[in-house]
Design a protein around this motif. Structure first.
Motif, PDB file in Angstrom:
ATOM      1  N   ARG A 224       0.752  -1.075  -0.033  1.00  0.00           N
ATOM      2  CA  ARG A 224      -0.124   0.064   0.102  1.00  0.00           C
ATOM      3  C   ARG A 224       0.935   1.218  -0.183  1.00  0.00           C
ATOM      4  N   ARG A 225       1.815   1.405   0.696  1.00  0.00           N
ATOM      5  CA  ARG A 225       2.943   2.252   0.703  1.00  0.00           C
ATOM      6  C   ARG A 225       3.331   2.494  -0.796  1.00  0.00           C
ATOM      7  N   ALA A 226       3.805   1.470  -1.639  1.00  0.00           N
ATOM      8  CA  ALA A 226       4.211   1.690  -2.734  1.00  0.00           C
ATOM      9  C   ALA A 226       3.257   2.046  -3.619  1.00  0.00           C
ATOM     10  N   LEU A 227       1.880   1.867  -3.533  1.00  0.00           N
ATOM     11  CA  LEU A 227       0.725   2.456  -4.427  1.00  0.00           C
ATOM     12  C   LEU A 227       0.610   3.833  -4.046  1.00  0.00           C
ATOM     13  N   LEU A 228       0.789   4.294  -2.773  1.00  0.00           N
ATOM     14  CA  LEU A 228       0.558   5.503  -2.498  1.00  0.00           C
ATOM     15  C   LEU A 228       1.658   6.433  -3.126  1.00  0.00           C
ATOM     16  N   MET A 229       2.804   5.910  -3.208  1.00  0.00           N
ATOM     17  CA  MET A 229       4.071   6.728  -3.884  1.00  0.00           C
ATOM     18  C   MET A 229       3.503   6.743  -5.363  1.00  0.00           C
ATOM     19  N   LEU A 230       3.168   5.640  -6.094  1.00  0.00           N
ATOM     20  CA  LEU A 230       2.744   5.717  -7.551  1.00  0.00           C
ATOM     21  C   LEU A 230       1.724   6.468  -7.626  1.00  0.00           C
ATOM     22  N   ALA A 231       0.742   6.784  -6.942  1.00  0.00           N
ATOM     23  CA  ALA A 231      -0.387   7.407  -7.106  1.00  0.00           C
ATOM     24  C   ALA A 231      -0.113   9.024  -7.013  1.00  0.00           C
ATOM     25  N   CYS A 232       0.885   9.298  -6.251  1.00  0.00           N
ATOM     26  CA  CYS A 232       1.428  10.742  -5.987  1.00  0.00           C
ATOM     27  C   CYS A 232       2.094  11.146  -7.218  1.00  0.00           C
ATOM     28  N   THR A 265     -13.059   2.350 -13.598  1.00  0.00           N
ATOM     29  CA  THR A 265     -13.507   3.622 -14.057  1.00  0.00           C
ATOM     30  C   THR A 265     -13.729   4.552 -12.725  1.00  0.00           C
ATOM     31  N   LEU A 266     -13.046   5.795 -12.896  1.00  0.00           N
ATOM     32  CA  LEU A 266     -13.133   6.487 -11.746  1.00  0.00           C
ATOM     33  C   LEU A 266     -14.402   7.076 -11.295  1.00  0.00           C
ATOM     34  N   ALA A 267     -14.988   7.557 -10.393  1.00  0.00           N
ATOM     35  CA  ALA A 267     -16.114   8.408 -10.250  1.00  0.00           C
ATOM     36  C   ALA A 267     -16.288   9.710 -11.218  1.00  0.00           C
ATOM     37  N   GLU A 268     -15.195  10.270 -11.320  1.00  0.00           N
ATOM     38  CA  GLU A 268     -15.152  11.477 -12.339  1.00  0.00           C
ATOM     39  C   GLU A 268     -13.815  11.699 -12.723  1.00  0.00           C
ATOM     40  N   PRO A 269     -13.621  12.123 -14.033  1.00  0.00           N
ATOM     41  CA  PRO A 269     -12.253  12.586 -14.475  1.00  0.00           C
ATOM     42  C   PRO A 269     -11.367  13.315 -13.339  1.00  0.00           C
ATOM     43  N   THR A 270     -10.179  12.809 -12.995  1.00  0.00           N
ATOM     44  CA  THR A 270      -9.330  13.470 -11.948  1.00  0.00           C
ATOM     45  C   THR A 270      -7.879  13.423 -11.926  1.00  0.00           C
ATOM     46  N   GLY A 271      -7.211  14.395 -11.447  1.00  0.00           N
ATOM     47  CA  GLY A 271      -5.741  14.018 -11.321  1.00  0.00           C
ATOM     48  C   GLY A 271      -5.543  14.455  -9.717  1.00  0.00           C
ATOM     49  N   HIS A 272      -6.503  14.139  -8.949  1.00  0.00           N
ATOM     50  CA  HIS A 272      -6.348  14.512  -7.476  1.00  0.00           C
ATOM     51  C   HIS A 272      -5.757  13.293  -6.993  1.00  0.00           C
ATOM     52  N   THR A 273      -4.551  13.508  -6.246  1.00  0.00           N
ATOM     53  CA  THR A 273      -3.776  12.393  -5.639  1.00  0.00           C
ATOM     54  C   THR A 273      -4.603  11.451  -4.851  1.00  0.00           C
ATOM     55  N   PRO A 274      -5.412  12.158  -3.602  1.00  0.00           N
ATOM     56  CA  PRO A 274      -6.243  11.212  -2.919  1.00  0.00           C
ATOM     57  C   PRO A 274      -7.116  10.239  -3.548  1.00  0.00           C
ATOM     58  N   ALA A 275      -7.661  11.035  -4.495  1.00  0.00           N
ATOM     59  CA  ALA A 275      -8.791  10.116  -5.567  1.00  0.00           C
ATOM     60  C   ALA A 275      -8.105   9.028  -6.168  1.00  0.00           C
ATOM     61  N   LEU A 276      -6.759   9.294  -6.682  1.00  0.00           N
ATOM     62  CA  LEU A 276      -6.075   8.109  -7.374  1.00  0.00           C
ATOM     63  C   LEU A 276      -5.609   7.200  -6.363  1.00  0.00           C
ATOM     64  N   THR A 277      -5.164   7.722  -5.077  1.00  0.00           N
ATOM     65  CA  THR A 277      -4.763   6.759  -4.198  1.00  0.00           C
ATOM     66  C   THR A 277      -5.924   5.881  -3.547  1.00  0.00           C
ATOM     67  N   ALA A 278      -7.005   6.381  -3.348  1.00  0.00           N
ATOM     68  CA  ALA A 278      -8.152   5.506  -3.047  1.00  0.00           C
ATOM     69  C   ALA A 278      -8.528   4.257  -4.088  1.00  0.00           C
ATOM     70  N   ALA A 279      -8.650   4.911  -5.185  1.00  0.00           N
ATOM     71  CA  ALA A 279      -9.016   3.816  -6.066  1.00  0.00           C
ATOM     72  C   ALA A 279      -7.981   2.800  -6.222  1.00  0.00           C
ATOM     73  N   ALA A 280      -6.512   3.104  -6.033  1.00  0.00           N
ATOM     74  CA  ALA A 280      -5.561   2.106  -6.093  1.00  0.00           C
ATOM     75  C   ALA A 280      -5.612   1.183  -5.021  1.00  0.00           C
ATOM     76  N   TYR A 281      -5.956   1.739  -3.913  1.00  0.00           N
ATOM     77  CA  TYR A 281      -6.096   0.635  -2.593  1.00  0.00           C
ATOM     78  C   TYR A 281      -7.278  -0.189  -2.919  1.00  0.00           C
ATOM     79  N   ALA A 282      -8.366   0.301  -3.307  1.00  0.00           N
ATOM     80  CA  ALA A 282      -9.485  -0.417  -3.610  1.00  0.00           C
ATOM     81  C   ALA A 282      -9.409  -1.532  -4.735  1.00  0.00           C
ATOM     82  N   LEU A 283      -8.600  -1.302  -5.801  1.00  0.00           N
ATOM     83  CA  LEU A 283      -8.090  -2.363  -6.497  1.00  0.00           C
ATOM     84  C   LEU A 283      -7.295  -3.327  -5.895  1.00  0.00           C
ATOM     85  N   HIS A 284      -6.264  -2.872  -5.073  1.00  0.00           N
ATOM     86  CA  HIS A 284      -5.571  -3.699  -4.423  1.00  0.00           C
ATOM     87  C   HIS A 284      -6.080  -4.786  -3.302  1.00  0.00           C
ATOM     88  N   ASP A 285      -7.137  -4.214  -2.691  1.00  0.00           N
ATOM     89  CA  ASP A 285      -7.610  -4.880  -1.556  1.00  0.00           C
ATOM     90  C   ASP A 285      -8.650  -5.860  -2.019  1.00  0.00           C
TER      91      ASP A 285
END
Length: 361
Positions: A224-232, A265-285
């Motif tokens: 998850r730490r690696a995914l946070l880094m990648l989302a950033c 598919t994201l809820a809305e088009p985004t470049g916001h890091t927290p939104a990308l991080t949340a999606a990455a965590y959800a895919l991983h989990d």
């Protein structure tokens, strides 16, 4: 005098294949020497397939489907022979191996590629109803394209835990369990029927970044730490280019060289890091990798668009609002002093090694 019975192909056979095995489902595997499959190499590999047929459908980051029906006579080979030629050229030119499924339609070719047992293998499913039934019979329901974990659990609850049992079930039963449309579609796929065709398609505009672990990683917190880094990284690159992503893809590479890829598919088009991080965590989990030995993870921002025509859903979450207001300020600081501001989770001696820019494709 012996009676001779002439069998005419029924509608199932006609829909299964009009020309025998002619679909290649190709999954590319970088060799130990070449490391990972970067977007530039993937694009060149698509060009290699285009040498055999113009009907190539890209499925990034590491897969493609090709319809070689029109190339069989030209090259004087059957589809399996062309698959072997594709593999040889990929190894020689790009140091990349291939796992290839060969069949009469994309569904069967996809399943064949997933059951070859090892990278670099080629498996052909004969264009014969009995052979197709035998090939699919013992496969779990989840191998059918479109049957996700929830649908597979629903079918298993009724004792339909294999493709063979699903194919033997009355269509009306499947329609009662899954609904009319889904039940009919699953019944057809369980019998190897796939009316879809290969659609020529170039890879969409995307940004990708990856993180290889120094050793096979079992700790979900480190993943998850690696995914946070990648989302950033992705968020910073998207905002720098003035772009937004509509979808996010996670690829997990395991110790044996195999990979799992999941997209959302994201809820809305985004470049916001927290939104990308949340999606990455959800895919991983959702992958439930409690005991998996993970060698690396990668994130790909897909369906990228400009940020001038996209809207943003307002929220009463004050913390989320403050984060969006601060994000441009943090971007300006990091552009002047790279890595000056980052999540506390990413602070540590490995910070320098974890820097890097996403690759564009």
């Amino acid at each position: 005098m012996t009676a001779r019975t002439t069998q005419h192909p029924g509608p199932e056979r006609e829909r299964t294949s009009p020309a025998g095995p002619h679909v290649l489902y190709v999954r590319f595997h970088p060799t130990a020497r070449s490391g990972s499959l970067d977007p530039d190499t993937y694009t060149r590999l698509l060009g290699l397939l285009a040498e055999f047929t113009p009907v190539v459908q890209a499925l990034p980051p590491d897969t493609a489907i090709a319809d070689v029906r029109g190339a069989l006579r030209y090259f004087g080979r059957d589809a399996a022979g062309l698959a072997a030629l594709v593999r040889i050229r990929a190894l020689a030119r790009h140091d990349t191996d291939c796992t290839i499924g060969v069949a009469a339609n994309p569904l069967l070719a996809r399943v064949a590629a997933g059951t070859t047992g090892r990278p670099g293998a080629i498996r052909t499913v004969p264009d014969d109803p009995a052979a197709v039934a035998g090939f699919l019979a013992r496969k779990p329901a989840g191998v059918l394209h479109g049957v996700g974990p929830a649908t597979a659990r629903t079918l298993s609850a009724y004792g339909l835990d294999s493709v063979g049992r699903i194919a033997a079930a009355p269509p009306a039963t499947l329609q009662r369990i899954l609904g009319a449309s889904a039940g009919r579609r699953v019944h057809e796929r369980a019998r190897g029927i796939d009316p879809t065709s290969v659609t020529p398609q170039a890879p969409p505009r995307s940004l990708s970044t990856e993180h290889p672990f120094r050793q096979d990683e079992l700790d979900p917190d480190r993943r998850r730490r690696a995914l946070l880094m990648l989302a950033c990284r992705l968020g910073d690159a998207l905002r720098t280019e003035g772009r937004l992503a509509r979808a996010l893809t996670l690829t997990v590479r395991y110790a044996d060289g195999s990979t799992t890829t999941r997209s959302r598919t994201l809820a809305e088009p985004t470049g916001h890091t927290p939104a990308l991080t949340a999606a990455a965590y959800a895919l991983h989990d959702a992958l439930a990798l409690q005991r998996a030995r993970v060698r690396g993870v990668s994130l790909r921002a897909e369906k990228i668009t400009g940020d001038d025509s996209a809207g943003h859903q307002l929220t009463f979450d004050e913390q989320a609002t403050r984060a969006r207001i601060l994000e441009p300020v943090i971007d300006r600081l990091n552009s002047r002093w790279p890595g000056a501001v980052r999540p506390a989770t990413l602070a540590g001696p490995d910070a320098a090694a974890e820097s890097g820019r996403p690759r564009s494709a």
